[in-house]
Structure formats: structure tokens, C-alpha cells
Design a protein around this motif. Structure first.
Motif, mmCIF file in Angstrom:
data_model
loop_
_atom_site.group_PDB
_atom_site.id
_atom_site.type_symbol
_atom_site.label_atom_id
_atom_site.label_comp_id
_atom_site.label_asym_id
_atom_site.label_seq_id
_atom_site.Cartn_x
_atom_site.Cartn_y
_atom_site.Cartn_z
ATOM 1 N N SER A 127 44.175 -112.424 -44.602
ATOM 2 C CA SER A 127 44.505 -111.015 -44.385
ATOM 3 C C SER A 127 43.434 -110.112 -44.994
ATOM 4 O O SER A 127 42.997 -109.131 -44.373
ATOM 5 N N ALA A 128 42.991 -110.460 -46.206
ATOM 6 C CA ALA A 128 41.950 -109.666 -46.868
ATOM 7 C C ALA A 128 40.640 -109.752 -46.103
ATOM 8 O O ALA A 128 39.923 -108.752 -45.943
ATOM 9 N N GLN A 129 40.347 -110.949 -45.591
ATOM 10 C CA GLN A 129 39.117 -111.142 -44.811
ATOM 11 C C GLN A 129 39.149 -110.312 -43.526
ATOM 12 O O GLN A 129 38.154 -109.688 -43.147
ATOM 13 N N ASN A 130 40.315 -110.292 -42.872
ATOM 14 C CA ASN A 130 40.453 -109.517 -41.636
ATOM 15 C C ASN A 130 40.347 -108.016 -41.905
ATOM 16 O O ASN A 130 39.794 -107.273 -41.092
ATOM 17 N N ASP A 131 40.881 -107.582 -43.041
ATOM 18 C CA ASP A 131 40.761 -106.169 -43.424
ATOM 19 C C ASP A 131 39.291 -105.791 -43.614
ATOM 20 O O ASP A 131 38.859 -104.706 -43.207
ATOM 21 N N LEU A 132 38.540 -106.693 -44.233
ATOM 22 C CA LEU A 132 37.107 -106.450 -44.439
ATOM 23 C C LEU A 132 36.366 -106.387 -43.101
ATOM 24 O O LEU A 132 35.489 -105.536 -42.899
ATOM 25 N N LEU A 133 36.732 -107.291 -42.185
ATOM 26 C CA LEU A 133 36.110 -107.297 -40.856
ATOM 27 C C LEU A 133 36.441 -106.018 -40.095
ATOM 28 O O LEU A 133 35.582 -105.446 -39.413
ATOM 29 N N PHE A 134 37.698 -105.564 -40.217
ATOM 30 C CA PHE A 134 38.116 -104.339 -39.529
ATOM 31 C C PHE A 134 37.347 -103.133 -40.072
ATOM 32 O O PHE A 134 36.856 -102.298 -39.313
ATOM 33 N N ASP A 135 37.229 -103.062 -41.402
ATOM 34 C CA ASP A 135 36.475 -101.971 -42.024
ATOM 35 C C ASP A 135 34.996 -102.045 -41.633
ATOM 36 O O ASP A 135 34.358 -101.013 -41.394
ATOM 37 N N SER A 136 34.469 -103.273 -41.567
ATOM 38 C CA SER A 136 33.073 -103.456 -41.164
ATOM 39 C C SER A 136 32.860 -103.002 -39.723
ATOM 40 O O SER A 136 31.855 -102.360 -39.391
ATOM 41 N N GLY A 137 33.834 -103.332 -38.863
ATOM 42 C CA GLY A 137 33.755 -102.898 -37.470
ATOM 43 C C GLY A 137 33.796 -101.387 -37.348
ATOM 44 O O GLY A 137 33.036 -100.794 -36.573
ATOM 45 N N ASN A 138 34.681 -100.764 -38.112
ATOM 46 C CA ASN A 138 34.775 -99.295 -38.093
ATOM 47 C C ASN A 138 33.478 -98.650 -38.581
ATOM 48 O O ASN A 138 33.023 -97.638 -38.032
ATOM 49 N N LYS A 139 32.880 -99.250 -39.617
ATOM 50 C CA LYS A 139 31.627 -98.726 -40.155
ATOM 51 C C LYS A 139 30.514 -98.821 -39.104
ATOM 52 O O LYS A 139 29.756 -97.860 -38.889
ATOM 53 N N SER A 140 30.433 -99.985 -38.437
ATOM 54 C CA SER A 140 29.420 -100.169 -37.390
ATOM 55 C C SER A 140 29.640 -99.186 -36.244
ATOM 56 O O SER A 140 28.688 -98.609 -35.710
ATOM 57 N N TYR A 141 30.902 -98.978 -35.889
ATOM 58 C CA TYR A 141 31.215 -98.041 -34.798
ATOM 59 C C TYR A 141 30.773 -96.628 -35.165
ATOM 60 O O TYR A 141 30.149 -95.930 -34.355
ATOM 61 N N ASN A 142 31.091 -96.195 -36.367
ATOM 62 C CA ASN A 142 30.725 -94.842 -36.812
ATOM 63 C C ASN A 142 29.215 -94.647 -36.896
ATOM 64 O O ASN A 142 28.716 -93.525 -36.782
ATOM 65 N N GLU A 143 28.483 -95.759 -37.076
ATOM 66 C CA GLU A 143 27.024 -95.692 -37.132
ATOM 67 C C GLU A 143 26.382 -95.855 -35.755
ATOM 68 O O GLU A 143 25.156 -95.864 -35.631
ATOM 69 N N GLY A 144 27.236 -95.981 -34.727
ATOM 70 C CA GLY A 144 26.718 -96.121 -33.371
ATOM 71 C C GLY A 144 26.309 -97.538 -33.021
ATOM 72 O O GLY A 144 25.715 -97.775 -31.969
ATOM 73 N N LYS A 145 26.642 -98.501 -33.873
ATOM 74 C CA LYS A 145 26.313 -99.909 -33.613
ATOM 75 C C LYS A 145 27.520 -100.565 -32.940
ATOM 76 O O LYS A 145 28.256 -101.350 -33.532
ATOM 77 N N TYR A 146 27.698 -100.234 -31.675
ATOM 78 C CA TYR A 146 28.928 -100.606 -30.977
ATOM 79 C C TYR A 146 29.055 -102.106 -30.731
ATOM 80 O O TYR A 146 30.157 -102.658 -30.816
ATOM 81 N N GLN A 147 27.959 -102.778 -30.435
ATOM 82 C CA GLN A 147 28.016 -104.220 -30.213
ATOM 83 C C GLN A 147 28.385 -104.949 -31.503
ATOM 84 O O GLN A 147 29.167 -105.907 -31.486
ATOM 85 N N GLU A 148 27.852 -104.494 -32.619
ATOM 86 C CA GLU A 148 28.207 -105.090 -33.914
ATOM 87 C C GLU A 148 29.687 -104.851 -34.224
ATOM 88 O O GLU A 148 30.366 -105.728 -34.772
#
Length: 254
Positions: free
Chosen positions: A18-39
């Protein structure tokens, strides 16, 4: 003792995942906000691969694909998000934007008369709700029937008879609605066309006649699967035909 250790191990593993998935979700949101949509997509899909599903995850995936002008997957994930969060205004709005990018303009043939009215009533509640209503009314009937049977007052017997009769009739109607709702759910097999362009055939083979052509992002209903290679589909305007199974992706599959 071994069972306790096993249970504790399972709990710790679940917390870790669960903690790992939360980190992945936050990482995905960070990449999205930076315009790195594929990441962002790669991070979100890693969560999906762990068997975790949520409307927020599907919604974010739809947004990332939409930013990359990937019509089919954006619509697919918006539809998945809407399945888990029906009538969510944000999801509905973004789905509408994505659908405006599709090529196919297919007319929706509305149902009319009693069919439209009955379907509207049946779809107000889920199968489980209609079943609960039916069981509750049967219990009401049983209680009132006992009241009718054991009551000595004529007025009370008459009232108990009328209300209990109404309850059993409504119970049968609710049971019928529950069955109909179950049938609707079983037959509802939506899918999204993922191929850029695909020819819809009159029969499930390459030599058959092309009846019409569809493009990515179009939503269809699956009617039948033949030999795993061909799928019979239906459009909202009533047209039917056979499409290569690899050209569509079922929405009801997790």
C-alpha cells in the motif's frame, strides 16, 4: 504460532504494498504536473499491475493519455473511472472532451413507449436493491397475513388483507425488476475500439463483406465472441457486424 506469524507477515506485506502504491501514485502525479505524461502513465500502470483499481487512478490515466492525444486509451480509462464513480461531473466532462476527438459520429436511437419507461424504472436501482425491496415486501406480507389470520376484528382483517395483498403484488413486481436488472447487467458488455481504423465485416472471416468502418475511441456493445478472433458488436444506431477481437478492449474486464 505459525498461523499468527503468517497473518502478521501478510499484514506487513499488505501495508508495504500500500505504501509503495502511494509512492507510485504521488510519483505519477508529480510527473503529470511536470508535463512528463508518459512517465506518469508508467507509474499509474505499475499500480494497476499490482491489482489496485480506483476511479482516481483511472481518471489520472485518462488525463495523461488525453494530454498525449491518445484517444482510445483516454476514453477507455475515463469510462473505467465512471464505472466506479457514476455521475462524477469531472469524469463526465473530461470524457466528453475526449469523445469530441473521435471520428465516428454515430446516432443514438432512443427507446420509446413502455420499453423506455420500464427500463428507466428498472435502472433506478441496482439488482441487489431490487432484491432487498422484494424480500422486505415478502416479510411485510407474512407479518400482515398472520395479523389477518389471527385478528378477530373485521375491520382489522380487511385492512390486513388489503395491505398484505398489495405487499405480495409489489414483491413479485420488485422480483421481476431485480431479474430484469440482472439481465441488463449480464448483457451489458461495452468495449472501446483501439485500432486507428478497422473494417467491420458481415461475417467472422476476412473474406466477408465490409459493412462499415470504425475508428479509435468509438464505444460499442459486444454481442458475441467467435473463436476468440472475432467479436460481434452493436452500435448505438442499431448497426451490427464482426470486428477482429484484437481491435477492441472490453470495459468490464478489470
Amino acid at each position: 504460532m505459525k498461523k499468527i506469524i503468517f497473518i502478521l507477515g501478510a499484514i506487513l506485506l499488505s501495508i508495504s504494498l500500500s505504501a509503495q502504491n502511494d509512492l507510485l501514485f504521488d510519483s505519477g502525479n508529480k510527473s503529470y504536473n511536470e508535463g512528463k505524461y508518459q512517465e506518469a502513465i508508467e507509474s499509474y500502470e505499475k499500480i494497476l499491475n499490482e491489482g489496485v483499481h480506483s476511479s482516481e487512478l483511472y481518471f489520472n490515466l485518462g488525463n495523461a493519455y488525453y494530454k498525449l492525444n491518445r484517444i482510445a486509451p483516454s476514453i477507455y480509462y475515463y469510462e473505467k473511472a465512471l464505472q466506479l464513480s457514476p455521475k462524477n461531473k469531472d469524469i463526465e466532462a473530461n470524457l466528453s472532451f475526449a469523445q469530441n476527438m473521435t471520428i465516428d459520429d454515430i446516432e443514438v436511437v432512443p427507446e420509446i413507449g413502455l420499453s423506455r419507461i420500464s427500463k428507466s424504472i428498472i435502472n433506478r436501482f441496482s439488482f441487489d436493491t431490487w432484491a432487498i425491496v422484494s424480500i422486505t415486501l415478502i416479510m411485510v406480507f407474512a407479518i400482515l397475513f398472520l395479523g389477518y389470520y389471527f385478528s378477530s376484528a373485521t375491520s382489522k382483517k380487511r385492512l390486513a388483507f388489503i395491505v398484505s395483498s398489495s405487499a405480495i403484488i409489489l414483491a413479485v413486481v420488485s422480483l421481476f425488476f431485480a431479474y430484469q436488472k440482472y439481465q441488463y447487467v449480464q448483457k451489458d458488455k461495452p468495449a472501446i475500439v483501439f485500432a486507428k481504423e478497422t473494417d467491420i465485416k458481415s461475417d467472422p472471416n476476412l473474406r466477408s463483406e465490409v459493412v462499415f468502418t470504425l475508428h479509435e475511441g468509438t464505444k460499442v456493445q459486444v454481442l458475441e465472441i467467435y473463436d476468440e478472433n472475432w467479436t460481434k458488436i452493436k452500435l448505438t444506431d442499431g448497426k451490427t457486424g464482426w470486428i477482429p477481437s484484437e481491435d477492441i478492449k472490453l470495459l468490464n474486464n478489470i
